[in-house]
Design a protein around this motif. Sequence first.
Motif, PDB file in Angstrom:
ATOM      1  N   LEU A 149       0.869  -1.167   0.000  1.00 39.48           N
ATOM      2  CA  LEU A 149       0.000   0.000   0.000  1.00 39.48           C
ATOM      3  C   LEU A 149       0.906   1.217   0.000  1.00 39.48           C
ATOM      4  O   LEU A 149       1.554   1.522   1.005  1.00 39.48           O
ATOM      5  CB  LEU A 149      -0.904  -0.018   1.237  1.00 39.48           C
ATOM      6  N   GLY A 150       0.988   1.909  -1.129  1.00 40.43           N
ATOM      7  CA  GLY A 150       1.975   2.964  -1.287  1.00 40.43           C
ATOM      8  C   GLY A 150       1.390   4.364  -1.220  1.00 40.43           C
ATOM      9  O   GLY A 150       0.291   4.620  -1.694  1.00 40.43           O
ATOM     10  N   MET A 151       2.190   5.259  -0.611  1.00 37.65           N
ATOM     11  CA  MET A 151       1.841   6.678  -0.560  1.00 37.65           C
ATOM     12  C   MET A 151       2.631   7.477  -1.594  1.00 37.65           C
ATOM     13  O   MET A 151       2.217   8.543  -2.014  1.00 37.65           O
ATOM     14  CB  MET A 151       2.144   7.251   0.828  1.00 37.65           C
ATOM     15  N   THR A 152       3.819   6.977  -1.958  1.00 35.60           N
ATOM     16  CA  THR A 152       4.679   7.682  -2.909  1.00 35.60           C
ATOM     17  C   THR A 152       5.110   6.713  -4.001  1.00 35.60           C
ATOM     18  O   THR A 152       4.771   5.536  -3.977  1.00 35.60           O
ATOM     19  CB  THR A 152       5.940   8.257  -2.227  1.00 35.60           C
ATOM     20  N   ASN A 153       5.901   7.222  -4.930  1.00 37.23           N
ATOM     21  CA  ASN A 153       6.384   6.368  -6.018  1.00 37.23           C
ATOM     22  C   ASN A 153       7.734   5.738  -5.701  1.00 37.23           C
ATOM     23  O   ASN A 153       8.284   5.015  -6.525  1.00 37.23           O
ATOM     24  CB  ASN A 153       6.511   7.188  -7.304  1.00 37.23           C
ATOM     25  N   GLN A 161       9.566   3.067  -9.917  1.00 32.53           N
ATOM     26  CA  GLN A 161       8.652   2.524 -10.921  1.00 32.53           C
ATOM     27  C   GLN A 161       7.660   1.510 -10.351  1.00 32.53           C
ATOM     28  O   GLN A 161       6.776   1.046 -11.059  1.00 32.53           O
ATOM     29  CB  GLN A 161       9.450   1.859 -12.052  1.00 32.53           C
ATOM     30  N   ILE A 162       7.803   1.160  -9.069  1.00 28.03           N
ATOM     31  CA  ILE A 162       6.940   0.125  -8.504  1.00 28.03           C
ATOM     32  C   ILE A 162       5.511   0.641  -8.357  1.00 28.03           C
ATOM     33  O   ILE A 162       4.538  -0.086  -8.567  1.00 28.03           O
ATOM     34  CB  ILE A 162       7.503  -0.365  -7.156  1.00 28.03           C
ATOM     35  N   MET A 163       5.357   1.923  -7.974  1.00 27.86           N
ATOM     36  CA  MET A 163       4.045   2.572  -7.894  1.00 27.86           C
ATOM     37  C   MET A 163       4.019   3.689  -8.943  1.00 27.86           C
ATOM     38  O   MET A 163       4.130   4.879  -8.616  1.00 27.86           O
ATOM     39  CB  MET A 163       3.810   3.155  -6.499  1.00 27.86           C
ATOM     40  N   PRO A 164       3.888   3.374 -10.218  1.00 29.02           N
ATOM     41  CA  PRO A 164       4.134   4.358 -11.278  1.00 29.02           C
ATOM     42  C   PRO A 164       3.149   5.520 -11.313  1.00 29.02           C
ATOM     43  O   PRO A 164       3.481   6.578 -11.848  1.00 29.02           O
ATOM     44  CB  PRO A 164       4.037   3.519 -12.564  1.00 29.02           C
TER      45      PRO A 164
END
Length: 312
Positions: free
Chosen positions: A202-206, A213-216
Motif C-alpha cells: 500500500l503505497g503513498m509515494t512512487n 517505478q513500482i508505484m508508477p
Amino acid sequence: MTRKARLIYNPVSGHEQMPKAVADILDVLEQAGYEASAFRTTPEENSAKNEATRVAEAGFELVVAAGGDGTINEVVNGLAFLENPPKVAIIPAGTTNDFARALGIPRDDPVKAARVVLDQHTLKMDIGKAAFQDHDNYFVNIAAGGSLTELTYGVPSEIKSALGYSAYLIKGAEMLPHLTENHMRLTYDEGVYEGKLSMFLLGMTNSIGGFEQIMPDAQLSDGLFQLIVVKPADPANLLRLMALALNGRHVDDPNIIYTKTKNLKVELIGESADKPLPVNLDGEIGGYCPVEFTNLHRRIEFFVGQTKNITK
C-alpha cells in the motif's frame, strides 16, 4: 510574535553526519525567520515521536525531522493525530530516504536540504493511518504484508548501490525456498480480493527501496493509496514479476492487482486465520493483522522541493 522551530535529529543516521551539521541547519532556520532549537534523539523508545508531540502542543510552528525513514515516520506519528499539526521539513540522513526522494528534497547534503525551507514551498500531504486491534499507527511511504515483504527492506544499502535492481533479484532468489502464502481477504474501494497471496503493498509515494517505478501512478496528495496485490505464483514466475516491478512493467500482469483506493481492510482467513502476520510501515513492524488502512487526505503540510508527484 516569534515563530519557533524545533530540529529533531537522529545522531547516528547517515554515518553520524547530523551532529556536525546542526549549527548550520539552525542558522538556516533562523534565516527563514524562526527561533530555532534542536533535540537530539535518544535510544529511548518513541524519543522522536514524544518530542514532536511535545513541541507541537507547546505551539511550535515548524518541526524539522532529520534522519532516516524511521526517524521521519516517528515524527509523523507524533503529529498526525493532532487536530492542527505544525508544518514539517525533512532533512534526509539515512540510507534509502524514500520519502525525501518523493518530496524532491536534496539527499546528499543536510544543510542543502534545510535550505528548502527558505524557498517557502509547502503542500499538505496525505498520511496513511493503520488501525490495528489495540492501537493506531501512521506512515508516509508504504505499508506492506506477506512473505515477500522482506524483499522491500531486506537488501543492504551498499549492495543496492553496487548492483542496483539486480540486488533485489538476488535477494528474491535467496528467499524463494522459504516463501509462504497467506489466505487473506482484502477489501478496498473497488472490490474484494479473497484467496492466497504472496504480498500486498500500500503505497503513498512512487519511491520504494530507492526505486521509482513500482508505484508508477503515485501522487503525494490525491487522497488515494496505490494498492499492489501479488497473487500466488511459482518461484520462476515470482522472479519474473520482481524483474518487471523494478522496471515498472508489472501493473498489467494477471498475477498482479494494481488499483487506487482510499481505504483497505486486511484480514487473515481460513487456514491462515490464527497465524501472526506482521505489517511493515515505512520499514518497521507497525502491528499485526487484522488492520484497516485509511488515507488522511492532506493531513500534514510539508516543505517540498522540485517533484513531479504532487497533485495540487
